[in-house]
Design an enzyme around this catalytic site. Structure first.
Site, PDB file in Angstrom:
ATOM      1  CB  SER A   1      33.051 -37.456  49.021  1.00 41.97           C
ATOM      2  OG  SER A   1      33.266 -36.139  48.534  1.00 41.97           O
ATOM      3  CG  ASN A   2      30.348 -32.967  50.526  1.00 43.38           C
ATOM      4  OD1 ASN A   2      30.223 -32.220  49.564  1.00 43.38           O
ATOM      5  ND2 ASN A   2      31.345 -32.836  51.396  1.00 43.38           N
ATOM      6  CG  HIS A   3      25.658 -35.528  46.634  1.00 38.64           C
ATOM      7  ND1 HIS A   3      25.959 -36.368  45.587  1.00 38.64           N
ATOM      8  CD2 HIS A   3      25.006 -36.282  47.536  1.00 38.64           C
ATOM      9  CE1 HIS A   3      25.489 -37.577  45.849  1.00 38.64           C
ATOM     10  NE2 HIS A   3      24.909 -37.557  47.035  1.00 38.64           N
TER      11      HIS A   3
ATOM     12  CB  ALA B   1      30.564 -29.272  51.000  1.00 38.07           C
TER      13      ALA B   1
END
Lengths: 230, 230
Positions: free
Chosen positions: A39-41, A105
């Site tokens: 995943s991402n932040h 995102a």
């Protein structure tokens, strides 16, 4: 700012009444197995603020969101998704829309073959993780036969922010692109410094609250539609 | 249950007074670049409930926690970490401890070489993601010269839950192992069905609230120390 917000609450704004606007927000989560993921932040804050701001101006807002911990803004219809592919399906199902604001995102890649059971740690060392490209939601919406009149992309960059953003706008085919430099802890923060790129060039906005970035963008969207319908 | 909880609030329990207990909870987050990461679905709920339950019994609790969205229980000292290596460092710094309860879902692997800037999507296709093994926090604590008298591990499994858990207890060298089947949406849920494995075998506990699982485990820990000090 406080005075502006009080005024905006006291004076209902109907500038986007009758417009259906699709907003994407948050990260996507791509499973490797039932336990692990890529995943991402992204916190979803900027996208949620935009959804809230558009709804305050009377727009009918569909918010397609990856997993985040912030509440759904009043008057916004949220569709919760996990993966990029689920996000694309939800976005396509939400069309037609007058505008699409793609603030999510989206993971560029996913595991080629997520494991059905938890991958065990073995003496053979780490598993090799084969990735495949996810669908490009922004580009897909831009090329859709049901393309919204206005498509806005976002570019979170750590290097050569403007160059990368200008190239991204051209490559994806979106109308506006909001670029930000995510080196300095923008993820989860309340403030943001963005540049808006459109056909006439680059406009740098000063650092401000994400809520203020959202208001300014919503105002610009209202102006766009005021111009297009007159 | 409500009556029990009221009674437990009205009758302070000092059964773990003077004991320093280390608890780990939540996922770890392993960066691929400044934007993307590898993680897992641990919510931290079970570990936080255990920390709360131990503190209610008078223990001095150090909670080493990956990123979660739940508040720190009263009387608990939390140390926030992101990666497995940071978690190990924080755990070792917290020693000596009378007991260590390793409820965190530590990522088994991390990217061999996280990128300094955001990895760009190129025409060459997805990047290859080389993984390396993370330190094994549970095994490291078990083999430490400052090993706590009681080390409790957790095993989240999707297949052959008990076989995997029995093997894990032997391999890691922990005293007790709490095993649960995470196929049925345990992550983030409030209830849990666990088995406790110790030197005498497997004890299956009925499904109950994670808070109740925590109380039962804390009680067992208090009994362990009452036995060892008498």
């Amino acid at each position: 700012v406080i005075r502006d917000r009080i005024l905006s609450v006291l004076t209902p704004d109907h500038s986007l009444q009758g417009r259906h606007i699709l907003v994407t927000a948050g990260p996507t989560v791509e499973p490797l197995d039932p336990v692990r993921f890529l995943s991402n932040h992204s916190s979803g804050r900027q996208g949620y603020a935009i959804a809230a701001s558009l709804a305050q101006r009377g727009a009918d807002v569909t918010l397609v969101s990856g997993p985040v911990t912030i509440p759904v803004p009043p008057g916004v219809r949220r569709i919760a998704v996990q993966t990029a592919r689920e996000m694309l399906t939800a976005c396509e199902a939400a069309l037609p829309a007058d505008a699409a604001i793609c603030a999510a995102a989206v993971s560029d890649w996913r595991a080629k073959q997520p494991a059905a059971g938890k991958i065990k740690k073995t003496a053979d060392g780490p598993p090799s993780l084969e990735l495949v490209e996810n669908p490009d939601i922004l580009a897909t919406l831009c090329r859709s036969t049901r393309r919204p009149s206005l498509v806005v992309g976002f570019a979170a960059e750590t290097d050569d922010v403007l160059d990368n953003a200008l190239a991204k706008r051209a490559r994806k085919g979106c109308d506006w692109l909001v670029a930000n430099d995510v080196r300095q802890g923008v993820f989860g923060a309340t403030r943001n410094t963005v540049s808006l790129i459109d056909e006439s060039g680059v406009q740098g906005w000063p650092e401000m609250d994400k809520m203020h970035v959202a208001d300014r963008l919503a105002e610009r969207i209202a102006t766009f539609f005021a111009g297009s319908s007159s």
